[in-house]
Structures are given as structure tokens and as C-alpha cells.
Design a protein around this motif. Sequence first.
Motif, PDB file in Angstrom:
ATOM      1  N   CYS A  94       2.231  -0.249  -2.190  1.00 58.15           N
ATOM      2  CA  CYS A  94       1.015   0.089  -1.452  1.00 58.15           C
ATOM      3  C   CYS A  94       1.290  -0.003   0.051  1.00 58.15           C
ATOM      4  O   CYS A  94       1.837  -0.996   0.531  1.00 58.15           O
ATOM      5  CB  CYS A  94      -0.113  -0.854  -1.838  1.00 58.15           C
ATOM      6  SG  CYS A  94      -1.625  -0.573  -0.905  1.00 58.15           S
ATOM      7  N   CYS A 126      -2.758   1.317  -3.459  1.00 56.91           N
ATOM      8  CA  CYS A 126      -2.881   0.775  -4.810  1.00 56.91           C
ATOM      9  C   CYS A 126      -4.254   1.016  -5.415  1.00 56.91           C
ATOM     10  O   CYS A 126      -4.395   1.166  -6.610  1.00 56.91           O
ATOM     11  CB  CYS A 126      -2.534  -0.711  -4.821  1.00 56.91           C
ATOM     12  SG  CYS A 126      -3.680  -1.744  -3.879  1.00 56.91           S
ATOM     13  N   CYS A 178      -8.555  -0.957  -1.581  1.00 62.82           N
ATOM     14  CA  CYS A 178      -7.577  -1.989  -1.217  1.00 62.82           C
ATOM     15  C   CYS A 178      -7.954  -2.523   0.166  1.00 62.82           C
ATOM     16  O   CYS A 178      -8.157  -1.764   1.104  1.00 62.82           O
ATOM     17  CB  CYS A 178      -6.170  -1.386  -1.176  1.00 62.82           C
ATOM     18  SG  CYS A 178      -4.943  -2.504  -0.460  1.00 62.82           S
ATOM     19  N   ARG A 235      -0.895  -0.303   2.327  1.00 63.95           N
ATOM     20  CA  ARG A 235      -1.857  -1.189   2.991  1.00 63.95           C
ATOM     21  C   ARG A 235      -1.574  -2.662   2.744  1.00 63.95           C
ATOM     22  O   ARG A 235      -1.525  -3.465   3.667  1.00 63.95           O
ATOM     23  CB  ARG A 235      -3.270  -0.892   2.474  1.00 63.95           C
ATOM     24  CG  ARG A 235      -3.975   0.186   3.247  1.00 63.95           C
ATOM     25  CD  ARG A 235      -5.432   0.234   2.838  1.00 63.95           C
ATOM     26  NE  ARG A 235      -5.930   1.603   2.913  1.00 63.95           N
ATOM     27  CZ  ARG A 235      -7.062   2.006   2.353  1.00 63.95           C
ATOM     28  NH1 ARG A 235      -7.797   1.161   1.661  1.00 63.95           N
ATOM     29  NH2 ARG A 235      -7.451   3.248   2.468  1.00 63.95           N
ATOM     30  N   CYS A 236      -1.395  -3.029   1.449  1.00 68.70           N
ATOM     31  CA  CYS A 236      -1.224  -4.454   1.144  1.00 68.70           C
ATOM     32  C   CYS A 236       0.231  -4.796   0.797  1.00 68.70           C
ATOM     33  O   CYS A 236       0.543  -5.964   0.562  1.00 68.70           O
ATOM     34  CB  CYS A 236      -2.153  -4.867   0.008  1.00 68.70           C
ATOM     35  SG  CYS A 236      -1.726  -4.134  -1.575  1.00 68.70           S
ATOM     36  N   ASN A 275      -6.744  -8.789  -0.860  1.00 72.16           N
ATOM     37  CA  ASN A 275      -7.206  -8.491  -2.221  1.00 72.16           C
ATOM     38  C   ASN A 275      -7.140  -9.749  -3.079  1.00 72.16           C
ATOM     39  O   ASN A 275      -7.836  -9.879  -4.074  1.00 72.16           O
ATOM     40  CB  ASN A 275      -6.319  -7.427  -2.878  1.00 72.16           C
ATOM     41  CG  ASN A 275      -6.368  -6.118  -2.134  1.00 72.16           C
ATOM     42  OD1 ASN A 275      -7.442  -5.609  -1.826  1.00 72.16           O
ATOM     43  ND2 ASN A 275      -5.202  -5.583  -1.827  1.00 72.16           N
TER      44      ASN A 275
HETATM   45 ZN   LIG Z   1      -2.971  -2.232  -1.714  1.00 72.27          ZN
END
Ligand SMILES: [Zn+2]
Length: 179
Positions: free
Chosen positions: A65, A135, A139, A67-68, A151
Motif C-alpha cells: 500500500c 490497500c 486506508c 499510503r500505509c 489503521n
Molecule cells: Zn493502506
Amino acid sequence: MKLDLSEIVSEVGKRLTYEFKEPPLEDLGDDIACVGDVCGKITFSNAAAALILRGKAKATVELTCSRCLSPYRETFDIDISEEIPLAEHAPDGAERDFEELPEDEKEPLFADNVFDLTEFLRQAVLVSVPMQTICSPDCKGLCSGCGCNLNETTCKCQKDFSQNPFAELKSLLQDNDGE
Ligand SMILES: [Zn+2]
Ligand SMILES: [Zn+2]
């Protein structure tokens, strides 16, 4: 898997369907790992000037992912719809010139009447992977303060957000003391 298509290539109008179950694809890149077999069905039809490919494939890959930064899995339903030009279609299987294949195809997918299904699927999966891997649509990403995965956890930085003017307004509206 490599498929010998001599039979189809030698006869205009000939059609053949293969069901396949390929082992996990390799060489997809650093952030993409194929998990599990790639299953599907592919039909080859000889339309004289070209070999028509139609079919479906299903591949599950593990991505990271953006972002995370956590790994997640995504399954792609791939629609196979391709045409491979046949330089000539002499039924006697005369020598063919396959140098007309697009130059961006590093590995020839089709040479000497042999079709490289594994390489074809590898390229199809790479095309399916989105530019931005996320993901889940919601997210929350990583905290810009401490870098934790929002998350999975709520960090101290999050509480600091309550000190902004909007939070104050919110608490007035809710008519409670917050903590
Ligand atoms: Zn993510
Ligand atoms: Zn934080």
C-alpha cells in the motif's frame, strides 16, 4: 507454460481452447509478488492475417500500500483480448517472419509457432496493477507525526488534533467536555 500452436497456425479457421493453471508468476518486480496459481482459459483462433486470442485469467498478487506501506492482496480478473499478426499463412508451414512484433515486447511471446503463456500472463498482470496501490479506499495511512499505521492504532499525535480551533467548536456543539 509454452504452447505449441503449429496446428492452429497451419489451418485458417482453426480454433483451440486451453484451460490453464500456471504456478505463481515470477519476476513481477520488487513490490509485486504473485501468490497462488494463475488459472484461466484461452482460446486461439486462426483468422488468416492474425491469431486471435480471447480468454480470461485470475491472478492474486501481494502489493504494498502506498499510503500505509503494509502488504495487501488483490485479485485481478484479466480479460485476454489480443491479436498476433501472422506474417503469412501458408498451410505448408513455410518459414515466417515474426520480426513485425511490436518492439516494446522484450521477450517474443510468439516464435516458431510457440506461444509463451507464462510471459503473456506476466505482462498482463503488470498492466493490471494500478499506478497507485491502496490497500483499501479508506486506508488512513501513516501518521505524519510519529509514522505509526493509523489503521492499526491511534497514536498520541491524534489527540493533539483536538487542540485545534475546530475541535473546540466541535466540543461546544456537542456540549460535553471531551475527555
Ligand atoms: Zn493502506
Ligand atoms: Zn502519530
